[in-house]
Design a protein around this motif. Structure first.
Motif, PDB file in Angstrom:
ATOM      1  N   ALA A   1       0.827  -1.208   0.000  1.00 58.13           N
ATOM      2  CA  ALA A   1       0.000   0.000   0.000  1.00 58.13           C
ATOM      3  C   ALA A   1       0.862   1.258   0.000  1.00 58.13           C
ATOM      4  CB  ALA A   1      -0.930  -0.016   1.212  1.00 58.13           C
ATOM      5  N   ARG A   2       1.959   1.237   0.779  1.00 63.51           N
ATOM      6  CA  ARG A   2       2.846   2.408   0.809  1.00 63.51           C
ATOM      7  C   ARG A   2       3.478   2.643  -0.559  1.00 63.51           C
ATOM      8  NH1 ARG A   2       4.424   0.376   5.979  1.00 63.51           N
ATOM      9  NH2 ARG A   2       6.271  -0.600   5.051  1.00 63.51           N
ATOM     10  N   TYR A   3       3.853   1.572  -1.219  1.00 61.72           N
ATOM     11  CA  TYR A   3       4.471   1.735  -2.526  1.00 61.72           C
ATOM     12  C   TYR A   3       3.473   2.272  -3.542  1.00 61.72           C
ATOM     13  CZ  TYR A   3       6.955   0.858  -6.816  1.00 61.72           C
ATOM     14  OH  TYR A   3       7.556   1.025  -8.031  1.00 61.72           O
ATOM     15  N   LEU A   4       2.249   1.759  -3.515  1.00 63.60           N
ATOM     16  CA  LEU A   4       1.231   2.232  -4.452  1.00 63.60           C
ATOM     17  C   LEU A   4       0.904   3.700  -4.213  1.00 63.60           C
ATOM     18  CD1 LEU A   4      -1.237  -0.795  -4.558  1.00 63.60           C
ATOM     19  CD2 LEU A   4       0.448  -0.125  -6.273  1.00 63.60           C
ATOM     20  N   ALA A   5       0.887   4.121  -2.953  1.00 63.04           N
ATOM     21  CA  ALA A   5       0.594   5.515  -2.645  1.00 63.04           C
ATOM     22  C   ALA A   5       1.651   6.449  -3.214  1.00 63.04           C
ATOM     23  CB  ALA A   5       0.483   5.704  -1.135  1.00 63.04           C
ATOM     24  N   GLU A  11       1.256   5.626 -11.075  1.00 56.85           N
ATOM     25  CA  GLU A  11       1.141   4.918 -12.344  1.00 56.85           C
ATOM     26  C   GLU A  11       0.934   3.420 -12.131  1.00 56.85           C
ATOM     27  OE1 GLU A  11       5.479   5.069 -11.234  1.00 56.85           O
ATOM     28  OE2 GLU A  11       3.756   6.424 -11.227  1.00 56.85           O
ATOM     29  N   VAL A  12       1.566   2.878 -11.091  1.00 57.56           N
ATOM     30  CA  VAL A  12       1.348   1.466 -10.768  1.00 57.56           C
ATOM     31  C   VAL A  12      -0.052   1.287 -10.189  1.00 57.56           C
ATOM     32  CG1 VAL A  12       2.198  -0.516  -9.463  1.00 57.56           C
ATOM     33  CG2 VAL A  12       3.804   1.167 -10.350  1.00 57.56           C
ATOM     34  N   GLY A  13      -0.494   2.250  -9.404  1.00 56.11           N
ATOM     35  CA  GLY A  13      -1.838   2.193  -8.862  1.00 56.11           C
ATOM     36  C   GLY A  13      -2.893   2.149  -9.954  1.00 56.11           C
ATOM     37  N   ASP A  14      -2.633   2.831 -11.077  1.00 57.33           N
ATOM     38  CA  ASP A  14      -3.583   2.808 -12.195  1.00 57.33           C
ATOM     39  C   ASP A  14      -3.702   1.405 -12.774  1.00 57.33           C
ATOM     40  OD1 ASP A  14      -3.971   5.511 -11.892  1.00 57.33           O
ATOM     41  OD2 ASP A  14      -2.549   6.081 -13.468  1.00 57.33           O
ATOM     42  N   GLY A  60      10.224   4.618   0.300  1.00 55.57           N
ATOM     43  CA  GLY A  60       9.687   4.794   1.640  1.00 55.57           C
ATOM     44  C   GLY A  60       9.037   3.551   2.187  1.00 55.57           C
ATOM     45  N   GLY A  61       9.023   2.443   1.398  1.00 54.20           N
ATOM     46  CA  GLY A  61       8.416   1.195   1.855  1.00 54.20           C
ATOM     47  C   GLY A  61       9.478   0.236   2.319  1.00 54.20           C
ATOM     48  N   GLY A  62       9.063  -0.897   2.825  1.00 53.50           N
ATOM     49  CA  GLY A  62       9.996  -1.930   3.283  1.00 53.50           C
ATOM     50  C   GLY A  62       9.843  -3.176   2.454  1.00 53.50           C
ATOM     51  N   ALA A  63      10.925  -3.845   2.172  1.00 55.03           N
ATOM     52  CA  ALA A  63      10.831  -5.065   1.380  1.00 55.03           C
ATOM     53  C   ALA A  63      10.470  -6.226   2.287  1.00 55.03           C
ATOM     54  CB  ALA A  63      12.169  -5.345   0.705  1.00 55.03           C
ATOM     55  N   GLN A  78       5.771  -3.294 -17.922  1.00 52.53           N
ATOM     56  CA  GLN A  78       6.634  -2.189 -17.490  1.00 52.53           C
ATOM     57  C   GLN A  78       6.316  -1.763 -16.061  1.00 52.53           C
ATOM     58  OE1 GLN A  78       5.934   0.798 -20.469  1.00 52.53           O
ATOM     59  NE2 GLN A  78       7.394  -0.093 -21.924  1.00 52.53           N
ATOM     60  N   GLN A  79       5.028  -1.639 -15.748  1.00 57.03           N
ATOM     61  CA  GLN A  79       4.655  -1.167 -14.425  1.00 57.03           C
ATOM     62  C   GLN A  79       4.987  -2.187 -13.341  1.00 57.03           C
ATOM     63  OE1 GLN A  79       3.971   1.774 -13.923  1.00 57.03           O
ATOM     64  NE2 GLN A  79       3.477   2.525 -15.957  1.00 57.03           N
ATOM     65  N   PHE A  80       4.840  -3.466 -13.642  1.00 56.87           N
ATOM     66  CA  PHE A  80       5.116  -4.486 -12.633  1.00 56.87           C
ATOM     67  C   PHE A  80       6.613  -4.652 -12.405  1.00 56.87           C
ATOM     68  CE2 PHE A  80       0.831  -6.668 -13.556  1.00 56.87           C
ATOM     69  CZ  PHE A  80       0.205  -5.740 -12.766  1.00 56.87           C
ATOM     70  N   GLU A  81       7.416  -4.427 -13.445  1.00 62.95           N
ATOM     71  CA  GLU A  81       8.862  -4.433 -13.246  1.00 62.95           C
ATOM     72  C   GLU A  81       9.252  -3.306 -12.297  1.00 62.95           C
ATOM     73  OE1 GLU A  81      10.830  -4.217 -16.983  1.00 62.95           O
ATOM     74  OE2 GLU A  81      10.258  -6.249 -17.599  1.00 62.95           O
ATOM     75  N   GLN A  82       8.640  -2.138 -12.481  1.00 62.35           N
ATOM     76  CA  GLN A  82       8.902  -1.015 -11.580  1.00 62.35           C
ATOM     77  C   GLN A  82       8.397  -1.324 -10.174  1.00 62.35           C
ATOM     78  OE1 GLN A  82       7.326   2.632 -13.206  1.00 62.35           O
ATOM     79  NE2 GLN A  82       8.163   2.233 -15.239  1.00 62.35           N
ATOM     80  N   PHE A  83       7.246  -1.993 -10.102  1.00 66.14           N
ATOM     81  CA  PHE A  83       6.669  -2.350  -8.808  1.00 66.14           C
ATOM     82  C   PHE A  83       7.613  -3.239  -8.014  1.00 66.14           C
ATOM     83  CE2 PHE A  83       4.094  -4.866  -5.954  1.00 66.14           C
ATOM     84  CZ  PHE A  83       3.171  -3.959  -5.468  1.00 66.14           C
ATOM     85  N   LEU A  84       8.103  -4.311  -8.642  1.00 65.81           N
ATOM     86  CA  LEU A  84       9.012  -5.229  -7.954  1.00 65.81           C
ATOM     87  C   LEU A  84      10.317  -4.539  -7.582  1.00 65.81           C
ATOM     88  CD1 LEU A  84       8.485  -8.463 -10.103  1.00 65.81           C
ATOM     89  CD2 LEU A  84       7.588  -7.985  -7.832  1.00 65.81           C
TER      90      LEU A  84
END
Length: 294
Positions: free
Chosen positions: A227-231, A235-238, A291-294, A275-281
């Motif tokens: 959730a922190r990463y999506l916030a 673009e990934v949230g879309d 700002g998130g934790g792995a 593209q978006q999921f590569e950025q997400f991971l």
């Protein structure tokens, strides 16, 4: 006997995480420890392709040590009420599947196992913000505890675990299983929420009582990280929002009995998703940048 093999059917490491939890809870030791009494082992040298899946080991300054040899074992565990059960876990055999199935049959008959319950997980185009879907399967229709979302026949790659269920049915032994649908953009990460969903099904099917509180905490922590990463990355949230629209359209169609092909639902292209999921991971692996934790 509960069965979960690492490898093919383990998106999000759901089965492996579930097995670690069972081993810890079933033996009264800390999470991550290999608990319970080992009552049977398989000769991994006859089943494992070491060059395809090289076991890790440590190199310390000027010498090798701490070789993590693959182990395929059966453990005797107990649920929170003291009920005994067996857990078969380890790497999926690369070769000699039929011999492996016969070996499991020997264990089943030696310990008078009355039911085999399998766990697995596959990557699916579903959002993490919706309930974990579960595919139910069994070699005896009377064992099914849920309705399959699939219609007709699907030709799929086989696995040692799937073959085991098939062979056990031919040999007169009941077996059923559950496959969790893991969001495919999270399939390479640990996803304990899917493990939690699988063990809930195992509890019902095998009539076991398992303390899932620690696993629930891990699942919540992972969801908070996502959730922190999506916030921080709209673009990934879309992309996730588009998957939510698709999921909800399918759910409405199922409830109404209409076609599953929803009209006028905006979906991203395959290239955009990739593209978006590569950025997400990458973002989850580099928490300092997002700002998130792995």
């Amino acid at each position: 006997m509960v069965v979960a093999l690492d490898g093919f059917l383990d998106a999000g490491n759901a089965g492996a995480i579930a097995c670690r939890h069972l081993a810890a809870e079933g033996s009264g030791v800390g999470v991550g420890a290999g608990g319970g009494v080992v009552v049977a082992t398989f000769d991994v040298d006859q089943l494992h392709d070491y060059r395809a899946r090289r076991p890790p080991m440590s190199f310390v300054r000027d010498h090798y040590e701490a070789y993590d040899a693959p182990r395929l074992v059966v453990r005797l565990l107990h649920d929170t009420g003291g009920t005994p059960y067996l857990l078969l876990h380890g790497p999926e055999p690369d070769t000699r599947w039929e011999a492996f199935c016969r070996g499991v049959l020997e264990v089943i008959e030696r310990f008078s196992v009355t039911l085999v319950v399998g766990m697995g997980s596959v990557p699916m185009a579903v959002p993490h913000t919706r309930p974990i879907a579960i595919t139910h399967h069994a070699n005896n229709p009377e064992l099914l505890t849920g309705t399959s979302p699939w219609r007709g026949e699907l030709r799929i790659p086989s696995s040692a675990q799937a073959l085991l269920e098939l062979r056990l049915g031919e040999w007169g032994h009941d077996a059923l299983g559950f496959v969790a649908h893991v969001p495919h953009y999270l399939a390479q990460l640990d996803y304990p929420r899917a493990s939690h969903a699988l063990l809930e099904q195992v509890e019902l099917a095998a009539r076991l009582t398992i303390d899932l509180s620690d696993l629930g905490i891990l699942a919540e922590e992972r969801e908070e990280e996502i959730a922190r990463y999506l916030a921080a990355n709209s673009e990934v949230g879309d992309v996730v929002a588009a998957l939510e629209q698709q999921y909800d359209a399918f759910a409405r169609a199922e409830e109404s009995g209409s076609s599953l092909l929803a009209e006028d639902q905006p979906l991203p292209t395959g290239e955009e998703i990739g593209q978006q999921f590569e950025q997400f991971l990458a973002g989850l692996e580099r928490p300092d940048e997002t700002g998130g934790g792995a």
